[in-house]
Scaffold this active site. Structure first.
Site, PDB file in Angstrom:
ATOM      1  N   GLU A  78     -49.820  54.390  49.924  1.00  0.00           N
ATOM      2  CA  GLU A  78     -48.459  54.884  50.180  1.00  0.00           C
ATOM      3  C   GLU A  78     -47.530  54.706  48.988  1.00  0.00           C
ATOM      4  OE1 GLU A  78     -50.232  52.927  52.165  1.00  0.00           O
ATOM      5  OE2 GLU A  78     -50.299  53.805  54.183  1.00  0.00           O
TER       6      GLU A  78
ATOM      7  N   PHE B 263     -48.484  43.566  67.184  1.00  0.00           N
ATOM      8  CA  PHE B 263     -49.392  43.980  66.107  1.00  0.00           C
ATOM      9  C   PHE B 263     -48.664  44.887  65.101  1.00  0.00           C
ATOM     10  CE2 PHE B 263     -52.602  47.324  64.878  1.00  0.00           C
ATOM     11  CZ  PHE B 263     -53.355  46.522  64.022  1.00  0.00           C
ATOM     12  N   GLN B 264     -48.733  44.548  63.838  1.00  0.00           N
ATOM     13  CA  GLN B 264     -48.144  45.312  62.727  1.00  0.00           C
ATOM     14  C   GLN B 264     -46.615  45.364  62.758  1.00  0.00           C
ATOM     15  OE1 GLN B 264     -50.267  49.136  62.772  1.00  0.00           O
ATOM     16  NE2 GLN B 264     -51.663  48.315  61.226  1.00  0.00           N
TER      17      GLN B 264
ATOM     18  N   VAL C 256     -45.517  52.552  32.402  1.00  0.00           N
ATOM     19  CA  VAL C 256     -44.772  51.429  31.814  1.00  0.00           C
ATOM     20  C   VAL C 256     -45.793  50.588  31.047  1.00  0.00           C
ATOM     21  CG1 VAL C 256     -43.604  49.263  32.408  1.00  0.00           C
ATOM     22  CG2 VAL C 256     -42.907  51.413  33.472  1.00  0.00           C
TER      23      VAL C 256
ATOM     24  N   PHE D  86     -48.533  45.655  26.217  1.00  0.00           N
ATOM     25  CA  PHE D  86     -47.085  45.503  26.119  1.00  0.00           C
ATOM     26  C   PHE D  86     -46.682  44.046  26.400  1.00  0.00           C
ATOM     27  CE2 PHE D  86     -42.620  46.117  27.247  1.00  0.00           C
ATOM     28  CZ  PHE D  86     -42.219  46.998  26.268  1.00  0.00           C
TER      29      PHE D  86
HETATM   30  C1  LIG Z   1     -40.986  49.429  28.949  1.00  0.00           C
HETATM   31  C2  LIG Z   1     -39.664  50.102  28.886  1.00  0.00           C
HETATM   32  C3  LIG Z   1     -38.916  50.048  27.734  1.00  0.00           C
HETATM   33  C4  LIG Z   1     -37.695  50.725  27.641  1.00  0.00           C
HETATM   34  N1  LIG Z   1     -37.021  50.726  26.452  1.00  0.00           N
HETATM   35  C5  LIG Z   1     -35.940  51.536  26.305  1.00  0.00           C
HETATM   36  C6  LIG Z   1     -35.323  51.700  25.037  1.00  0.00           C
HETATM   37  O1  LIG Z   1     -35.712  51.110  24.041  1.00  0.00           O
HETATM   38  N2  LIG Z   1     -34.284  52.543  24.954  1.00  0.00           N
HETATM   39  C7  LIG Z   1     -33.802  53.226  26.040  1.00  0.00           C
HETATM   40  O2  LIG Z   1     -32.863  54.008  25.907  1.00  0.00           O
HETATM   41  N3  LIG Z   1     -34.347  53.067  27.244  1.00  0.00           N
HETATM   42  C8  LIG Z   1     -35.418  52.263  27.391  1.00  0.00           C
HETATM   43  N4  LIG Z   1     -36.008  52.152  28.627  1.00  0.00           N
HETATM   44  C9  LIG Z   1     -35.379  52.848  29.761  1.00  0.00           C
HETATM   45  C10 LIG Z   1     -34.155  52.083  30.250  1.00  0.00           C
HETATM   46  O3  LIG Z   1     -34.562  51.008  31.053  1.00  0.00           O
HETATM   47  C11 LIG Z   1     -33.186  52.997  31.041  1.00  0.00           C
HETATM   48  O4  LIG Z   1     -33.859  53.526  32.150  1.00  0.00           O
HETATM   49  C12 LIG Z   1     -32.655  54.150  30.212  1.00  0.00           C
HETATM   50  O5  LIG Z   1     -32.140  53.693  28.978  1.00  0.00           O
HETATM   51  C13 LIG Z   1     -31.531  54.836  30.972  1.00  0.00           C
HETATM   52  O6  LIG Z   1     -31.367  56.103  30.479  1.00  0.00           O
HETATM   53  P1  LIG Z   1     -30.080  56.975  30.844  1.00  0.00           P
HETATM   54  O7  LIG Z   1     -28.870  56.196  30.541  1.00  0.00           O
HETATM   55  O8  LIG Z   1     -30.279  58.269  30.158  1.00  0.00           O
HETATM   56  O9  LIG Z   1     -30.273  57.292  32.386  1.00  0.00           O
HETATM   57  P2  LIG Z   1     -29.719  56.644  33.740  1.00  0.00           P
HETATM   58  O10 LIG Z   1     -29.954  55.186  33.767  1.00  0.00           O
HETATM   59  O11 LIG Z   1     -30.302  57.459  34.808  1.00  0.00           O
HETATM   60  O12 LIG Z   1     -28.145  56.868  33.691  1.00  0.00           O
HETATM   61  C14 LIG Z   1     -27.580  58.123  33.886  1.00  0.00           C
HETATM   62  C15 LIG Z   1     -26.069  57.966  34.059  1.00  0.00           C
HETATM   63  O13 LIG Z   1     -25.500  59.270  34.101  1.00  0.00           O
HETATM   64  C16 LIG Z   1     -24.622  59.358  35.205  1.00  0.00           C
HETATM   65  N5  LIG Z   1     -24.622  60.756  35.626  1.00  0.00           N
HETATM   66  C17 LIG Z   1     -25.533  61.408  36.372  1.00  0.00           C
HETATM   67  N6  LIG Z   1     -25.217  62.701  36.480  1.00  0.00           N
HETATM   68  C18 LIG Z   1     -24.083  62.892  35.785  1.00  0.00           C
HETATM   69  C19 LIG Z   1     -23.280  64.015  35.497  1.00  0.00           C
HETATM   70  N7  LIG Z   1     -23.582  65.226  35.966  1.00  0.00           N
HETATM   71  N8  LIG Z   1     -22.181  63.855  34.729  1.00  0.00           N
HETATM   72  C20 LIG Z   1     -21.854  62.618  34.248  1.00  0.00           C
HETATM   73  N9  LIG Z   1     -22.578  61.518  34.495  1.00  0.00           N
HETATM   74  C21 LIG Z   1     -23.691  61.650  35.237  1.00  0.00           C
HETATM   75  C22 LIG Z   1     -25.156  58.387  36.228  1.00  0.00           C
HETATM   76  O14 LIG Z   1     -24.135  57.991  37.118  1.00  0.00           O
HETATM   77  C23 LIG Z   1     -25.667  57.257  35.330  1.00  0.00           C
HETATM   78  O15 LIG Z   1     -24.646  56.323  35.068  1.00  0.00           O
HETATM   79  C24 LIG Z   1     -37.201  51.448  28.748  1.00  0.00           C
HETATM   80  C25 LIG Z   1     -37.933  51.478  29.929  1.00  0.00           C
HETATM   81  C26 LIG Z   1     -39.153  50.832  30.000  1.00  0.00           C
HETATM   82  C27 LIG Z   1     -39.938  50.928  31.260  1.00  0.00           C
HETATM   83  C1  LIG Z   2     -46.089  46.297  38.935  1.00  0.00           C
HETATM   84  C2  LIG Z   2     -45.895  45.613  37.637  1.00  0.00           C
HETATM   85  N1  LIG Z   2     -46.601  44.501  37.337  1.00  0.00           N
HETATM   86  C3  LIG Z   2     -46.448  43.889  36.134  1.00  0.00           C
HETATM   87  C4  LIG Z   2     -45.559  44.382  35.208  1.00  0.00           C
HETATM   88  C5  LIG Z   2     -45.398  43.710  33.860  1.00  0.00           C
HETATM   89  N2  LIG Z   2     -45.965  44.604  32.828  1.00  0.00           N
HETATM   90  C6  LIG Z   2     -45.232  45.461  32.107  1.00  0.00           C
HETATM   91  S1  LIG Z   2     -46.119  46.381  31.045  1.00  0.00           S
HETATM   92  C7  LIG Z   2     -47.548  45.638  31.507  1.00  0.00           C
HETATM   93  C8  LIG Z   2     -48.851  45.984  30.842  1.00  0.00           C
HETATM   94  C9  LIG Z   2     -49.286  47.371  31.083  1.00  0.00           C
HETATM   95  O1  LIG Z   2     -50.617  47.471  30.676  1.00  0.00           O
HETATM   96  P1  LIG Z   2     -51.300  48.861  30.425  1.00  0.00           P
HETATM   97  O2  LIG Z   2     -51.054  49.772  31.545  1.00  0.00           O
HETATM   98  O3  LIG Z   2     -52.710  48.625  30.030  1.00  0.00           O
HETATM   99  O4  LIG Z   2     -50.463  49.423  29.185  1.00  0.00           O
HETATM  100  P2  LIG Z   2     -50.491  48.873  27.671  1.00  0.00           P
HETATM  101  O5  LIG Z   2     -49.191  48.188  27.452  1.00  0.00           O
HETATM  102  O6  LIG Z   2     -51.670  48.004  27.506  1.00  0.00           O
HETATM  103  O7  LIG Z   2     -50.618  50.109  26.853  1.00  0.00           O
HETATM  104  C10 LIG Z   2     -47.307  44.668  32.501  1.00  0.00           C
HETATM  105  C11 LIG Z   2     -48.347  43.791  33.098  1.00  0.00           C
HETATM  106  C12 LIG Z   2     -44.820  45.530  35.583  1.00  0.00           C
HETATM  107  N3  LIG Z   2     -43.921  46.074  34.756  1.00  0.00           N
HETATM  108  N4  LIG Z   2     -45.028  46.129  36.769  1.00  0.00           N
END
Ligand SMILES: Cc1cc2nc3c(=O)[nH]c(=O)nc-3n(C[C@H](O)[C@H](O)[C@H](O)COP(=O)(O)OP(=O)(O)OC[C@H]3O[C@@H](n4cnc5c(N)ncnc54)[C@H](O)[C@@H]3O)c2cc1C
Ligand SMILES: Cc1ncc(C[n+]2csc(CCOP(=O)(O)OP(=O)(O)O)c2C)c(N)n1
Ligand SMILES: [Mg+2]
Length: 575
Positions: free
Chosen positions: A50, A112-113, A383, A468
């Protein structure tokens, strides 16, 4: 036969344009699945877990902008939805979850559940209610849908299996109107204040995010008037970087140094439609101005000097005629030159390397993928390091889309999101950039690709580790531990699941193998052994030396370059 509550529920969904429900069936869902069985206008997408259903619905909602639906049976069935629903909710995509409940007479007996969905889903939804009697249908459902659509996020309707099977009290949906799309604009007085601020500033930098969707032309025109470099946050990448001469890349740990510098060296930072979360990357001395359609977002991530509530397109349209052409060009020119430099630096990492199988650079894989993928491909990225490669090497063009778990940051998102993308766009190329850890976390849903004939292409970045996390451990100066993966041969698993399974053993096989996978008429998995420590610390810098710079060190680590850490340290010391 009399209409049952479940039939009415399905009628309401169909009337609202819902074309499919992702889920796993179960006793408590029997009324609903049985109702869908007899219909041609809505499909049950039978996944194996799910959580996958919720991620898939989120991807559909992200791509279409419309309500998408997932369902889980009572107790464990709907609990499995939760992580995926958190992702949908935090990414602000409209998703309805149907959480079936145990028989209504048993509620409260520890049956149950038995669980209490209204408690369990409270934190990952805007609306979460139990429909405990037939007369509540369709109103509860319609409120749930309307809330998910208008607030953008998740709504949950919990419904006991027996209630769904009872005769409906009402006959038809009550709500008949097309989605409201109001425009939101700051007042004239506020626009004048904003225009005045911008007209008085020479070095403006724009930080744009996903809220700039649909306002590309206005944004580029604004940048031209202000001579402003445009930095983007990750979720804004697909809407901002293409056809944009003012683009200077992303900021943040995975970003480009040019994005960082453009923000640090401005005297006015204009944030538009972004919730970029990392405070450390905001300038301290510049004036910060923010435009967001949600008032509650203003000032959430940095100090704020001026905040305006408006949607990007309407606000910029109203603002543009009030702006003078900025004559000061140096800030933009320097930022763009820096970007070109940083871009070249990253492209240098994306070389094929020797024909030695241990040396396939993941950057190279991502850049070849970028080159070969179709112009309207949908990419999903796990991620982990696949997010890094996607952020840096995929080029958007206004038609391509990119989906990740960017806000919730959950592993294993890419395959489930690819399932949702492909189910909603059967003819489109959908590519899952999967980690070996991420793929194995929800591996069971490889089977869904054959079950539903979804021709998803999975590219596995096989680095034999949770790379990562290993990197984060290194950056924190602790010894990496518990990050090894003893992997199977994923191609054999793929073949067993009825997919085409391919492996690129060497750099020179990457391109032909990827091409084969992409051209294959059906689901395919290609595993590519990539080097594990691609973003390692430069040997000349010790942890001790870098310790004081915390975040900057991590950025340098991610950048993979020794020179960056020195530069960024300087910036930090100068302030
Ligand atoms: C492993 C990992 C590493 C990351 N590293 C980075 C990084 O280095 N750099 C990075 O940038 N991100 C990174 N991210 C992503 C980060 O966590 C955020 O999700 C991202 O930066 C948010 O992008 P955003 O501001 O474009 O979008 P959102 O967080 O979705 O924000 C959008 C905003 O726009 C507003 N909005 C929506 N529609 C409208 C509209 N029509 N007009 C005006 N406002 C509006 C919303 O209210 C909201 O405040 C990473 C994510 C992961 C998983
Ligand atoms: C559900 C969940 N568990 C653990 C983490 C912590 N975490 C972030 S990245 C990562 C490693 C991901 O490994 P992989 O998919 O092999 O990608 P790689 O970074 O090796 O390319 C982990 C364990 C997470 N973000 N989400
Ligand atoms: Mg890995």
């Amino acid at each position: 036969m009399a209409k049952r509550v479940a039939d009415l529920l399905v009628d309401v969904l169909v009337e609202a344009g819902v074309q499919r429900i992702y889920g796993v069936s179960g006793d408590s869902l029997n009324g609903i699945t049985d109702s869908i069985r007899t219909r041609r206008d809505i499909q049950w997408v039978h996944v194996r877990h799910e959580e996958v259903a919720a991620f898939a619905a989120g991807a559909e909602a992200h791509l279409t902008g419309k309500l998408a639906v997932c369902a889980g049976s009572c107790g464990p069935g709907n609990m499995h939805l939760i992580n995926g629903l958190y992702d949908c909710h935090r990414s602000r995509v409209p998703v309805l979850a149907i959480a079936a409940q145990i028989p209504s007479p048993e509620i409260g007996s520890g049956y149950f559940q038995e669980t209490h969905p209204t408690h369990l889903f409270a934190e990952c939804s805007h609306y979460c209610e139990l429909a405990s009697q037939p007369s509540q249908m369709p109103r509860v459902l319609e409120i749930a849908m309307q809330t998910a659509i208008s607030k953008r996020g998740v709504s949950v309707v919990a419904i006991p299996g027996d209630v769904a099977l009872r005769d409906a009290v009402h006959e038809t949906p009550r709500v008949h109107f097309t989605e409201a799309k109001p425009t939101v604009c700051p007042s004239e007085e506020e626009l004048n204040i904003l225009a005045d601020l911008l007209n008085r500033s020479e070095r403006v930098t724009i930080l744009g995010g996903a809220g700039c969707a649909g306002a590309h032309d206005e944004l580029v025109e604004l940048a031209g008037k202000l001579q402003a470099p445009v930095v983007h946050a990750m979720r804004g990448k697909e809407f901002i970087e293409y056809d944009n001469p003012f683009d200077v890349g992303m900021t943040g740990l995975l970003g480009f140094s040019s994005g960082y510098y453009a923000m640090m060296n401005c005297d006015l930072l204009l944030m538009i439609g972004t919730d970029f979360p990392y405070q450390q990357f905001f300038p301290h001395d510049a004036t910060i101005v923010q435009i967001d359609v949600r008032g509650e977002q203003l000032g959430r991530r940095s100090k704020l000097d001026f905040g305006f509530i408006g949607d990007t397109k309407t606000t910029l349209r109203a603002l543009l005629p009030k702006l003078k052409q900025n004559a000061y060009e140096s800030h933009l020119k320097r930022s763009v030159a820096h970007y070109q430099d940083a871009r070249k630096g990253l492209d240098d990492f994306a070389m094929g390397g020797e024909s030695n199988k241990k040396l396939i650079h993941p950057q190279y894989v991502a850049s070849v993928l970028n080159r070969l993928a179709s112009q309207d491909a949908v990419f999903t990225c796990d991620v982990g390091t696949p997010t890094v490669w996607a952020a840096r090497y995929l080029r958007m063009n206004g038609k391509r889309r990119i989906i990740g778990s960017f806000t919730h940051g959950s592993m294993a998102n890419a395959l489930p999101q690819a399932i949702g993308a492909q189910a909603s766009y059967p003819g489109r190329q959908v590519i899952s950039m999967s980690g070996d850890g991420g793929l194995s976390m929800l591996l069971g849903d490889l089977l869904t690709l054959r079950q539903h004939e979804l021709p998803v292409k999975i590219v596995v970045f096989k680095n034999e580790s949770l790379a990562f996390v290993e990197l984060e451990m290194k950056a924190a100066g602790i010894l990496d531990f518990s990050t090894d993966l003893r992997n199977p041969d994923f191609t054999k698993i793929a073949e067993g699941a009825g997919l085409l399974g391919l492996r690129a053993e060497t750099s020179d096989q990457v391109e032909p193998m990827l091409a084969r996978a992409l051209n294959y008429d059906g689901p395919a998995l290609i595993e590519i052994p990539v080097s594990r420590q691609e973003l390692s610390m430069p040997p000349t810098i010790t942890y001790e030396q870098a310790k004081g710079f915390g975040l900057f060190m991590l950025k340098a680590v991610l950048n993979g370059r020794g020179d960056e850490i020195v530069d960024l340290a300087k910036v930090n010391l100068v302030r």
